[in-house]
Design an enzyme around this catalytic site. Structure first.
Site, mmCIF file in Angstrom:
data_model
loop_
_atom_site.group_PDB
_atom_site.id
_atom_site.type_symbol
_atom_site.label_atom_id
_atom_site.label_comp_id
_atom_site.label_asym_id
_atom_site.label_seq_id
_atom_site.Cartn_x
_atom_site.Cartn_y
_atom_site.Cartn_z
ATOM 1 N N ASP A 418 15.831 8.239 70.358
ATOM 2 C CA ASP A 418 15.020 8.871 69.318
ATOM 3 C C ASP A 418 13.939 7.884 68.890
ATOM 4 O O ASP A 418 14.216 6.699 68.659
ATOM 5 C CB ASP A 418 15.892 9.259 68.118
ATOM 6 N N ILE A 419 12.708 8.367 68.816
ATOM 7 C CA ILE A 419 11.592 7.513 68.382
ATOM 8 C C ILE A 419 11.690 7.312 66.862
ATOM 9 O O ILE A 419 11.734 8.290 66.104
ATOM 10 C CB ILE A 419 10.246 8.139 68.755
ATOM 11 N N GLU A 461 11.176 14.415 68.963
ATOM 12 C CA GLU A 461 11.063 13.054 69.484
ATOM 13 C C GLU A 461 12.365 12.583 70.117
ATOM 14 O O GLU A 461 12.577 11.381 70.315
ATOM 15 C CB GLU A 461 10.660 12.098 68.349
#
Length: 543
Positions: A418-419, A461
């Protein structure tokens, strides 16, 4: 005695010629009716097959009905066939959600037969008028009011397997006129041949000018292939009545009925009959022996011609009606039969050619639809923005890999990525820069794993990586490598992007394919809770 013999000989010859000519002309009408019936049936089959294949395409089964690509597909399909007057999709409640050229969108069709029946299975509705639609479309044939045939098929949602809608087409009935014009020769029309199409109740569908004025005879399966009927008038007609037998889900019960006035059909026989009577009277004035020989001279070649006609009726084609007889009437009959056989064989060849061309067109259209479905299937498994696999492809792959693990103990590990603070990127730099970040991050992830590894974007994301034949420890090292490369990359100038990653390995006690995925998701949650920009590995005992 001579008069009696001459009269008998004349009557005999006339009877044989009349019977054979009646059979021959009846066979001609039968072949024409069969050609028209087959052409109608094949066209119905092709239209139903096209609608069913279209309703089962991934584009319709998986995308929202309001998607622009569905609108574009409907426009293209309607444009591909001249007689498609309207094409659209109604939702399960009967509201038209999308239609070619947006015609009748929002209309309530819940009480229409095509919608009620089309929810259950493919459906073809019989010829009918549509006042509302007739006001909105231009008639192909301005000489008659607009009438339509309905084709419908259910659309089933690919994931839930529930009814998504009903795809429907209204085809202009003037299509039937084009079929008949292509099947009948100009000479047949000049010789008084008329073609009618009736529905299952025997009511006239074509031509429109005959509705309420002409009533074709009722169909009797026990009747001969051709018969003589007066059609409720003083004139007699040579008649053929054939059912239209199609392989569609709905049997419309249509019949093709062809008629020709008997006096035209047997005009050559009548002409020959008068000449025979005159010749018989002359024969009565000569000796009995001469009369007998002359009668035999007439009857023998006609019997040969009759025998040859029966052979033709049984299917033989290499029969020649040519005769060297010096009697003009025999030559006239011989030439008439030769011309008739030539016409029959030509019509048969044209029918075969038409069927082959139609089959070729159907195969081409089917191949095009299959190719389009294959392309749509590929697009349905890809994320449009990043080019990675999407959630659908991931679900299929994880089920397959878990089954392999249970069968062969082939281990694998899961990375959930996950960003960090991606929402801030969108808020600060805009969604276009957000899309750039997703695309570049996907590139870095894809370049950091093996060609045998599976990378997908689950949404937003969030990414996921499946590492076949990889332990949790090795997966942890790969995750650190990816995290480091993203942190070092200059995706946004003067701005550092980081990843939080959760790691998990499949274990024997897992009962579901998503068990390892859930542990990786939990590890990702812990990585974020512990400050982000780190890799957390979930032990199998920590679940």
């Amino acid at each position: 005695m001579s008069l009696l013999i001459g009269a008998c000989a004349t009557i005999f010859i006339e009877k044989v010629a009349s019977d054979q000519m009646t059979k021959a002309m009846g066979l001609t009408l039968f072949v024409a009716a069969k050609s028209i019936s087959n052409t109608l049936a094949n066209s119905l089959n092709e239209r139903e097959r096209e609608i069913v294949l279209l309703s089962q395409s991934p584009l319709f089964e998986e995308m929202d009905l309001n998607h622009p690509r569905i609108q574009k597909q409907l426009d293209q399909v309607q444009k591909s066939y001249l007689y498609y007057a309207w094409m659209g999709i109604a939702d399960p409640e009967g509201e038209v959600k999308v239609a070619a050229h947006q015609l009748l969108e929002g209309a309530d069709v819940s009480q229409r037969d095509w919608f009620i029946e089309g929810k259950k299975q493919p459906y073809i509705g019989d010829v009918h008028e549509a006042i509302l639609l007739a006001k909105k479309v231009k008639a192909i044939d301005p000489e008659q009011p607009l009438r339509f045939i309905d084709f419908a098929a259910p659309i089933v949602d690919a994931e839930t397997k529930t009814l998504k809608g009903v795809l429907a087409v209204h085809a202009d009935w003037s299509w039937a006129k084009s079929v008949l014009e292509s099947s009948l020769t100009e000479n047949a029309t000049k010789r008084g041949v008329e073609v009618f199409i009736t529905d299952k109740n025997g009511e006239l569908l074509y031509p429109y000018s005959g509705i309420g004025k002409i009533q074709p005879p009722a169909y009797n399966p026990q009747e001969a292939r051709h018969f003589i009927h007066n059609w409720g008038s003083e004139q007699k007609y040579l008649t053929v009545n054939l059912p239209v037998i199609s392989n569609t889900a709905t049997d419309l019960g249509w019949h093709v009925v062809i008629r020709q006035p008997v006096e035209i059909a047997l005009s050559e026989v009548k002409s020959l009959q008068y000449e025979m009577y005159a010749l018989g009277l002359a024969f009565a004035l000569i000796l009995l022996f001469f009369t007998y020989r002359l009668a035999r001279r007439f009857s023998t070649p006609i019997e040969i011609l009759a025998r040859n006609a029966r052979l033709i009726e049984k299917g033989q084609q290499d029969i020649d009606f040519k005769t060297n007889n010096s009697i003009r009437e025999i030559r006239v009959l011989s030439n008439a039969l030769r011309s008739m056989v030539k016409t029959l064989l030509l019509q048969k060849q044209q029918l075969q050619t038409a069927n082959e061309n139609l089959e070729h067109k159907v195969n081409e259209r089917t191949a095009e639809l299959k190719a389009a479905n294959t392309e749509l299937e590929m697009l349905a498994s890809r994320d449009v923005l990043t080019g990675l696999k999407n959630r659908r492809a991931f679900n299929e792959y994880i089920e397959y890999l878990f089954a392999q693990f249970k069968r062969h103990q082939q281990s694998y590990s899961v990375l959930m990525l996950d960003i960090d603070y991606f929402k801030k990127v969108n808020d600060k730099f805009g969604h276009e820069m957000g899309d750039h970040v997703l695309h570049q991050t996907a590139e870095i992830i894809n370049q950091s794993v093996r060609s045998t590894d599976f990378v997908a974007r689950l949404g937003g994301e969030e990414f996921i990586i499946i590492l076949p034949s990889t332990t949790a420890k090795a997966a942890f090292n790969i995750a650190e490598k990816i995290r480091h490369q993203v942190a070092q990359a200059t995706i946004i100038s003067d701005y550092v992007l980081t990843l939080s990653i959760g790691v998990s390995e499949v274990v024997n006690m897992d009962e579901l394919a998503n068990a390892a995925v859930r542990r990786a998701d939990q590890a990702l949650y812990m990585a974020k809770a512990q400050g982000r920009n780190q890799v957390v590995m979930m032990n199998k005992s920590a679940e």
